[in-house]
Design a protein around this motif. Structure first.
Motif, PDB file in Angstrom:
ATOM      1  N   GLN A 145      47.867  36.747  77.074  1.00  0.00           N
ATOM      2  CA  GLN A 145      47.792  37.910  77.905  1.00  0.00           C
ATOM      3  C   GLN A 145      46.617  38.461  77.171  1.00  0.00           C
ATOM      4  O   GLN A 145      46.195  38.843  76.180  1.00  0.00           O
ATOM      5  CB  GLN A 145      49.156  38.787  77.606  1.00  0.00           C
ATOM      6  N   LYS A 167      52.387  35.159  75.658  1.00  0.00           N
ATOM      7  CA  LYS A 167      51.929  36.337  75.100  1.00  0.00           C
ATOM      8  C   LYS A 167      50.575  36.177  74.440  1.00  0.00           C
ATOM      9  O   LYS A 167      49.629  36.988  74.554  1.00  0.00           O
ATOM     10  CB  LYS A 167      52.957  36.802  73.912  1.00  0.00           C
ATOM     11  N   VAL A 189      48.276  44.619  77.750  1.00  0.00           N
ATOM     12  CA  VAL A 189      49.636  44.636  77.166  1.00  0.00           C
ATOM     13  C   VAL A 189      50.225  46.046  77.237  1.00  0.00           C
ATOM     14  O   VAL A 189      49.516  46.856  76.377  1.00  0.00           O
ATOM     15  CB  VAL A 189      49.506  43.709  75.848  1.00  0.00           C
TER      16      VAL A 189
END
Length: 952
Positions: free
Chosen positions: A620, A617, A625
């Motif tokens: 990213q 995460k 996202v």
């Protein structure tokens, strides 16, 4: 009225007699005008014949049936469709729930009392004389009258027993089989006898085999299932006939739509409902049907421009030829004036010559177009891949095309007619040329048009997004140069003082007789300008494509990948490649499968999952996202923040990937083939680590994780809600490669042993190869032939680097411009010889050697060619430069918009170069004029006819 008729009748008779007396000149002009008419009429006939009427089109899709019912694959969910049954959407809102999929029940939508015939289509690898061939299998009772028109029997008969099949003519041609041969399929023990050959009128290159319902696909499915191979996927539609003459109405179509079935109805196709009665057109993106008025206007404008330029070119080429006739007939025209004829009668006689030639060209061109199209119809059908309908002759359209020939002939004769009418009777009878002064107004108008056109083109390319302005400005500038041609010819004449005798005489003659020189120069100018414009644009596009080309492999490397049947054909493919190509290193690779081993890459069918490389995460890209509410994640950032994030390393996109998720299962040999020279990476693979070429894949702990997704639909829903998709995750210690390492789309490599240890299922995928030399064309052909025998879908790629596709186009354009140049220069030379006959006799009388006549003719032709090529080259660069500047502005605009939206795909400013095609220009500037001059010199006699004393 009576006098006008009789004067024109006499003029036409005189023109007809002159055309017959001077057959060579008449044939030349007739051919110039008739050839375009032949081409346009043949194109019109081909286009109209290839356009099927609604009844002909329905016969090929429905046969004699009233309708065809199909399952759109929405699981029986009600649908809305268009009247043709080509587009459909499920009814309902699916933003927060799975999109409907699955099979529907067509039988629920069948009307009571209807006669039904099933049409099932599948595929299989059939055994041929050369090996295996992936072929479409169609189970349809072709002997039923309902199918009349869908298939056309060519030889034999359609199958009447379960062990009989018919095959398309193209399948028999490529398979090496014939009517009477035995046919089998891989994985199937039983064989079938080919009893007939047929063709599909809309697809002459189809590889298809026809069998009775249940005779082929059902045994094939059972045999494949028993062997553990993928079952043949088949789709079924239903042809039906209704009792009575009402047909399948639009209301009946909507009733079938309510049961999740789409319908192609004959009655609806012939009499479609109003747009307000079609619910599908209420959906966004489905209401705009057909071309807009602006698009149609643009097409008409383009067609009109092309026709106008073609007519201008013909007039410029044919005009000097009519001037030849007027010069040769000046004594006859003088006699007309001496016997009471005035200027309008002389103009009528010359114009009548254009009328006679135009009418003859119209008749010849139209008749030859009809015969040529009729005789070449089978060839055209094979080329287009489908049969024509009826031979559609539309008299009004052919008449309009023929009238273009007549109009072109008249336009080409206008200038010679006016010139001939201005000569005095005394000058015509004595052969004196008189005093000729060129217009002083025309060059000024031409200069103004050139400057205005250049300004419009510059404005269109620098300040406007409309290329129409560039095209209009360029055309106006070119016409201005054409208008300035007589004055420019005079400027060229000033260079004669530094030339030897023959070229000086040729240049002086061209300047003195601008009436015949200027049209020929203008014709060459127009042809060369178009060639230079296209060549400059094509060369510039080539340079741009070469700069942006992304190689899939190192130069000379080869990849052969097989994504079907669980890699069953991989061993045969590897053996074939090593047999026919100069292989140095072979790197075998595998791919990850989730679910059944037979699942192909990206497959989402029953029992087939997927996998993905997990991006942490924190790594990213914030612009990509997914948000829980489904909104665009980039909207929460300002424009400046999106521009900054577009340059962030997390948002930078890599080059296109050869394989799914960019992950391959391989060893150190793969790195060697990819040109990665890193012993540490080879050692990492041997130790069970994963080699990563992508920085975002590696988490802070130095690991790369792979998620195995068993249910792709649930995974999609989870991603839409911003949640982690369900599925086990396998993690591997990573060896991170430097960021500047080129991997040709491979983002990660994992050894087979490490994958098996982690419990990941893999199947053979193919191999990568390095070669000692670039494979030759002969080696490629032999390899392609052997791979074709496997019948598999093989992705074979040989990295040759960037290969230009414009070389043949540029060569064709150069040859075309050369032919126009030589033709126009030859016409001007013929006229010059007719005009200069007295000068040539004078030269011979004063002791000039015989070769002077030949060299003078060559230089006369060369002078016209040189002037036209020089002016055309200058005029042709303008539209190409304008178009490239317009494209540069548009790409820069898209680049700036992409940066504002935060798209990392546009991490570099676009490269839009302007390249001059020096090779093409060199051929036009040097080879074409030199060739024209040599040809004219060779075909000219050294000695003229014996002069005789003129009557006084």
């Amino acid at each position: 009225m009576n006098n006008w008729f009789h004067s024109w009748r006499a003029a036409v008779r005189i023109a007809r007699r002159d055309a017959w007396r001077f057959k060579g000149r008449s044939f030349l002009v007739l051919a110039m005008i008739a050839l375009p008419i032949l081409g346009v009429s043949a194109a019109d006939l081909t286009l109209r014949s290839s356009e099927l009427s609604p009844q002909e089109s329905l016969a090929r899709t429905l046969g004699a049936a009233d309708a065809r019912l199909s399952d759109p694959g929405y699981g029986g969910t009600p649908v809305h469709q268009d009247p043709e049954g080509r587009m459909s959407v499920p009814v309902g809102d699916f933003d927060n729930k799975p999109y409907p999929s699955g099979r529907g029940d067509v039988t629920k939508a069948l009307p009571a009392g209807a006669a039904v015939l099933m049409d099932a289509v599948g595929s299989a690898k059939l055994r041929t004389a050369h090996g295996l061939l992936h072929t479409e299998i169609r189970e349809l009772k072709a002997t039923d009258p309902v199918t009349r028109g869908i298939m056309s029997l060519v030889e034999g008969r359609f199958p009447g027993k379960p062990d009989e099949v018919a095959a398309t003519t193209h399948f028999l041609e490529v398979s090496g089989l014939r009517v009477g041969s035995e046919l089998g399929a891989r994985g199937l023990d039983r064989t079938y006898r080919i009893v007939g050959a047929y063709e599909l009128p809309d697809d002459l290159e189809a590889n298809q085999v026809n069998a009775l319902p249940g005779a082929f696909l059902t045994p094939l499915d059972k045999a494949l299932d028993a062997a553990g191979l993928p079952a043949t996927e088949q789709s079924s539609t239903y042809l039906l006939n209704l009792p009575g003459d009402g047909g399948f109405t639009w209301n009946m179509v909507k009733q079938a739509n309510a049961k999740g079935i789409t319908v192609h109805s004959r009655a609806v196709a012939l009499d479609p409902p109003a747009r307000s009665e079609v619910p599908l057109y209420a959906y966004d993106g489905y209401g705009a049907v057909g071309a807009s008025t602006a698009a149609k206007a643009a097409e008409l404008a383009a067609a009109g421009t092309i026709i106008g330029l073609a007519m201008l070119e013909i007039c410029l080429l044919a005009g000097p030829a009519f001037a030849v006739g007027a010069r040769r007939s000046r004594r006859q025209l003088g006699l007309v004036g001496a016997n009471g004829g005035d200027r309008r009668h002389i103009r009528a006689i010359v114009l009548a010559g254009g009328l006679v030639i135009g009418v003859a060209a119209a008749v010849v061109g139209t008749v030859l177009g009809l015969l040529l199209t009729f005789l070449l119809q089978p060839v055209l059908e094979e080329y287009l891949g489908k049969r024509f309908g009826t031979f559609d002759v539309r008299p009004l359209e052919l008449l309009g095309i023929a009238l273009l020939a007549v109009l072109t002939g008249l336009l080409a004769a206008i200038v010679p007619a006016v010139t001939a009418s201005r000569q005095t009777v005394l000058a015509s009878l004595t052969g004196r040329r008189g005093v000729r002064r060129s217009s002083r107004v025309l060059p000024v108008i031409g200069l103004a048009a050139t400057l205005l056109g250049a300004a419009v083109a510059l404005y269109g390319s620098v300040f406007s997004d409309k290329f129409l302005l560039v095209a209009a400005g360029s055309a106006l500038a070119e016409l201005g140069v054409v208008a300035m041609t007589p004055a420019l010819v005079g400027l060229f004449g000033r260079t004669g003082r530094w030339l030897p005798l023959s070229p000086r005489l040729a240049l002086r003659d061209a300047v003195r007789n601008r009436g015949r020189t200027a049209p020929a120069v203008a014709a060459v100018l127009a042809a060369v300008a178009g060639t230079v414009a296209v060549a400059t644009y094509a060369e510039s596009r080539d340079a741009q494509s070469r700069a942006t080309y992304e190689a899939r492999l190192p130069h000379g490397a080869v990849s052969a990948l097989v994504g079907e049947d669980g890699g069953r054909d991989v061993p045969a493919v590897r053996e074939a490649v090593q047999k026919h190509l100069p292989v140095d290193v072979r790197a075998d690779v595998e791919r990850i499968v989730v679910g059944k081993p037979r699942c192909e890459p990206y497959a989402r069918g029953e029992g087939c999952g997927s996998y993905e490389v997990v991006i942490p995460k924190a790594q990213q890209c914030p612009l990509w996202v997914a948000t829980p509410d489904g909104s665009d994640p980039a909207e929460k950032f300002s424009k400046a923040e999106r521009r900054a994030l577009a340059k962030d390393w997390r948002c930078e996109t890599s080059e296109g990937s050869l394989v799914q998720n960019g992950l391959l299962i391989g060893d150190g040999k793969l790195l060697k083939v990819l040109g990665v020279d890193d012993p540490a990476a080879v050692e990492a693979l041997a130790e069970g680590r994963i080699v990563s070429f992508s920085k975002p894949q590696v988490d802070k702990a130095g690991k790369v994780s792979i998620r195995l997704v068993t249910d792709p639909e649930k995974a999609d829903l989870a991603r839409q809600k911003g949640m982690e998709p369900p599925g086990p995750v396998k993690s591997f210690t990573a060896h991170q490669m430097p960021e500047d390492t080129r991997s040709y789309g491979v983002l990660a490599v994992l050894s087979p042993a490490a994958a098996r240890t982690a419990g990941i299922t893999t199947v053979p995928y193919g191999s990568f190869y390095s070669t000692g030399a670039m494979p030759s064309s002969e080696q490629r052909q032999k390899l392609d032939a052997e791979l074709a025998r496997t019948g598999g879908n093989i992705d074979l790629h040989v990295e040759e680097g960037f290969v230009s596709e414009n070389s043949v186009v540029l060569l064709s354009l150069t040859v075309f411009a050369g032919l126009i140049t030589i033709g126009a220069a030859g016409i001007a030379t013929g006229l010059a010889q007719a005009d200069a006959e007295a000068d040539l006799k004078t030269l011979a009388a004063v002791g000039a050697p015989p070769r002077v006549r030949r060299t003078l003719s060559g230089f006369q032709c060369g002078v016209v060619a040189v002037m036209g090529v020089l002016l055309g080259s200058a005029a042709g660069v303008l539209p190409a430069v304008g178009l490239r500047l317009t494209e540069r502005r548009n790409e820069l605009k898209w680049y700036e918009e992409a940066l504002d939206q935060g798209y990392g795909v546009m991490d570099k400013a676009p490269h839009v170069p302007i390249v001059v095609p020096w090779e093409t220009l060199g051929a036009l500037l040097v080879a074409v004029p030199l060739g024209a001059a040599l040809l004219a010199a060779l075909v000219t006699r050294s000695r003229g006819a014996v002069a005789r004393r003129e009557a006084t």
